[in-house]
Scaffold this motif. Structure first.
Motif, PDB file in Angstrom:
ATOM      1  N   SER A   1       0.591  -1.044   0.172  1.00 22.99           N
ATOM      2  CA  SER A   1       0.013  -0.036  -0.125  1.00 22.99           C
ATOM      3  C   SER A   1       0.757   1.164  -0.077  1.00 22.99           C
ATOM      4  N   ALA A   2       1.940   1.111   0.708  1.00 23.30           N
ATOM      5  CA  ALA A   2       2.855   2.339   0.561  1.00 23.30           C
ATOM      6  C   ALA A   2       3.429   2.632  -0.528  1.00 23.30           C
ATOM      7  N   ARG A   3       3.814   1.581  -1.429  1.00 22.63           N
ATOM      8  CA  ARG A   3       4.439   1.607  -2.696  1.00 22.63           C
ATOM      9  C   ARG A   3       3.414   2.105  -3.493  1.00 22.63           C
ATOM     10  N   ASP A   4       2.231   1.745  -3.490  1.00 19.66           N
ATOM     11  CA  ASP A   4       1.010   2.141  -4.277  1.00 19.66           C
ATOM     12  C   ASP A   4       1.002   3.483  -4.119  1.00 19.66           C
ATOM     13  N   ARG A   5       0.962   3.869  -3.008  1.00 18.02           N
ATOM     14  CA  ARG A   5       0.693   5.275  -2.668  1.00 18.02           C
ATOM     15  C   ARG A   5       1.557   6.241  -3.006  1.00 18.02           C
ATOM     16  N   SER A   6       2.779   5.721  -2.944  1.00 20.02           N
ATOM     17  CA  SER A   6       3.955   6.885  -3.629  1.00 20.02           C
ATOM     18  C   SER A   6       3.766   6.864  -4.928  1.00 20.02           C
ATOM     19  N   ARG A   7       3.515   5.676  -5.736  1.00 23.89           N
ATOM     20  CA  ARG A   7       3.291   5.802  -7.175  1.00 23.89           C
ATOM     21  C   ARG A   7       2.068   6.598  -7.666  1.00 23.89           C
ATOM     22  N   LEU A   8       1.072   6.848  -6.715  1.00 23.98           N
ATOM     23  CA  LEU A   8       0.046   7.439  -6.985  1.00 23.98           C
ATOM     24  C   LEU A   8       0.287   8.874  -7.020  1.00 23.98           C
ATOM     25  N   ILE A   9       1.120   9.229  -5.784  1.00 25.07           N
ATOM     26  CA  ILE A   9       1.484  10.687  -5.523  1.00 25.07           C
ATOM     27  C   ILE A   9       2.079  11.288  -6.671  1.00 25.07           C
ATOM     28  N   GLU A  10       3.241  10.456  -7.244  1.00 27.05           N
ATOM     29  CA  GLU A  10       4.198  10.899  -8.236  1.00 27.05           C
ATOM     30  C   GLU A  10       3.288  11.010  -9.483  1.00 27.05           C
ATOM     31  N   ALA A  11       2.521   9.989  -9.953  1.00 24.12           N
ATOM     32  CA  ALA A  11       1.622  10.324 -10.868  1.00 24.12           C
ATOM     33  C   ALA A  11       0.839  11.581 -10.900  1.00 24.12           C
ATOM     34  N   ILE A  12       0.308  11.748  -9.583  1.00 21.80           N
ATOM     35  CA  ILE A  12      -0.464  13.254  -9.342  1.00 21.80           C
ATOM     36  C   ILE A  12       0.473  14.293  -9.847  1.00 21.80           C
ATOM     37  N   GLY A  13       1.570  14.300  -9.169  1.00 19.96           N
ATOM     38  CA  GLY A  13       2.539  15.154  -9.496  1.00 19.96           C
ATOM     39  C   GLY A  13       3.094  15.525 -10.744  1.00 19.96           C
ATOM     40  N   ASN A  14       3.454  14.416 -11.491  1.00 18.66           N
ATOM     41  CA  ASN A  14       3.373  14.781 -13.006  1.00 18.66           C
ATOM     42  C   ASN A  14       2.330  15.132 -13.692  1.00 18.66           C
ATOM     43  N   LEU A  15       1.234  14.749 -13.441  1.00 13.85           N
ATOM     44  CA  LEU A  15      -0.191  15.358 -14.053  1.00 13.85           C
ATOM     45  C   LEU A  15      -0.228  16.648 -13.746  1.00 13.85           C
ATOM     46  N   ARG A  16       0.019  17.329 -12.581  1.00 13.46           N
ATOM     47  CA  ARG A  16      -0.010  18.589 -12.172  1.00 13.46           C
ATOM     48  C   ARG A  16       1.031  19.475 -12.920  1.00 13.46           C
ATOM     49  N   SER A  17       2.111  18.925 -13.075  1.00 12.65           N
ATOM     50  CA  SER A  17       3.442  19.610 -13.819  1.00 12.65           C
ATOM     51  C   SER A  17       3.051  19.597 -15.251  1.00 12.65           C
ATOM     52  N   VAL A  18       2.244  18.803 -15.885  1.00 17.55           N
ATOM     53  CA  VAL A  18       1.897  18.751 -17.242  1.00 17.55           C
ATOM     54  C   VAL A  18       0.712  19.754 -17.467  1.00 17.55           C
ATOM     55  N   ALA A  19      -0.168  19.767 -16.467  1.00 23.48           N
ATOM     56  CA  ALA A  19      -1.168  20.865 -16.541  1.00 23.48           C
ATOM     57  C   ALA A  19      -0.766  22.359 -16.404  1.00 23.48           C
ATOM     58  N   ALA A  20       0.162  22.362 -15.511  1.00 28.07           N
ATOM     59  CA  ALA A  20       0.683  23.714 -15.460  1.00 28.07           C
ATOM     60  C   ALA A  20       1.428  24.330 -16.691  1.00 28.07           C
ATOM     61  N   VAL A  21       2.150  23.285 -17.235  1.00 26.24           N
ATOM     62  CA  VAL A  21       2.922  23.755 -18.500  1.00 26.24           C
ATOM     63  C   VAL A  21       1.811  24.182 -19.597  1.00 26.24           C
ATOM     64  N   LYS A  22       0.923  23.091 -19.985  1.00 26.86           N
ATOM     65  CA  LYS A  22      -0.085  23.455 -20.763  1.00 26.86           C
ATOM     66  C   LYS A  22      -0.841  24.823 -20.504  1.00 26.86           C
ATOM     67  N   SER A  23      -1.201  25.030 -19.522  1.00 26.10           N
ATOM     68  CA  SER A  23      -1.965  26.346 -19.164  1.00 26.10           C
ATOM     69  C   SER A  23      -1.051  27.341 -19.290  1.00 26.10           C
ATOM     70  N   ALA A  24       0.177  27.353 -18.771  1.00 25.13           N
ATOM     71  CA  ALA A  24       1.056  28.331 -18.895  1.00 25.13           C
ATOM     72  C   ALA A  24       1.376  28.674 -20.526  1.00 25.13           C
ATOM     73  N   THR A  25       1.537  27.714 -21.322  1.00 23.90           N
ATOM     74  CA  THR A  25       1.665  27.973 -22.708  1.00 23.90           C
ATOM     75  C   THR A  25       0.469  28.432 -23.291  1.00 23.90           C
ATOM     76  N   ALA A  26      -0.601  27.918 -23.024  1.00 22.56           N
ATOM     77  CA  ALA A  26      -2.035  28.247 -23.685  1.00 22.56           C
ATOM     78  C   ALA A  26      -2.347  29.786 -23.620  1.00 22.56           C
TER      79      ALA A  26
END
Length: 105
Positions: free
Chosen positions: A27-52
């Motif tokens: 569960s700790a491994r899955d939780r850390s993977r999910l947190i990392e995936a959410i961080g990646n999505l946030r950074s991609v969304a921030a880049v897209k909104s800044a460029t748009a």
């Protein structure tokens, strides 16, 4: 599969401990993977909104235009025709004057 019915009590407790430890680790491994995936999505969304937002600024943004209308009572008050109309112009238009009367020639 474990043969639970034939196990001694001490063996059952050890198996329970191992199972709970493995559940916590996974569960700790899955939780850390999910947190990392959410961080990646946030950074991609921030880049897209800044460029748009900054992809194509308005052609007249930041450029100063020459005045198109001038207040005859105060020559320093002008309006370039962009944005809200100034108070002096709104009051004059409500008073019955035409916009062309204030045009800079």
């Amino acid at each position: 599969m474990l043969k639970v019915k034939s196990m001694a009590f001490d063996e059952l407790l050890m198996a329970k401990g191992k199972i709970e430890t493995e559940i916590e680790l996974r569960s700790a491994r899955d939780r850390s993977r999910l947190i990392e995936a959410i961080g990646n999505l946030r950074s991609v969304a921030a880049v897209k909104s800044a460029t748009a937002r900054h992809a194509q600024p308005h052609a007249l943004k930041g450029k100063k235009l020459p005045p198109r209308y001038r207040n005859p009572k105060n020559r320093k008050e002008t309006w370039a025709g962009r944005g809200n109309r100034p108070r002096w112009l709104v009051a004059a238009l409500k008073g019955g004057k035409k916009l062309e009367a204030f045009a800079v020639r």
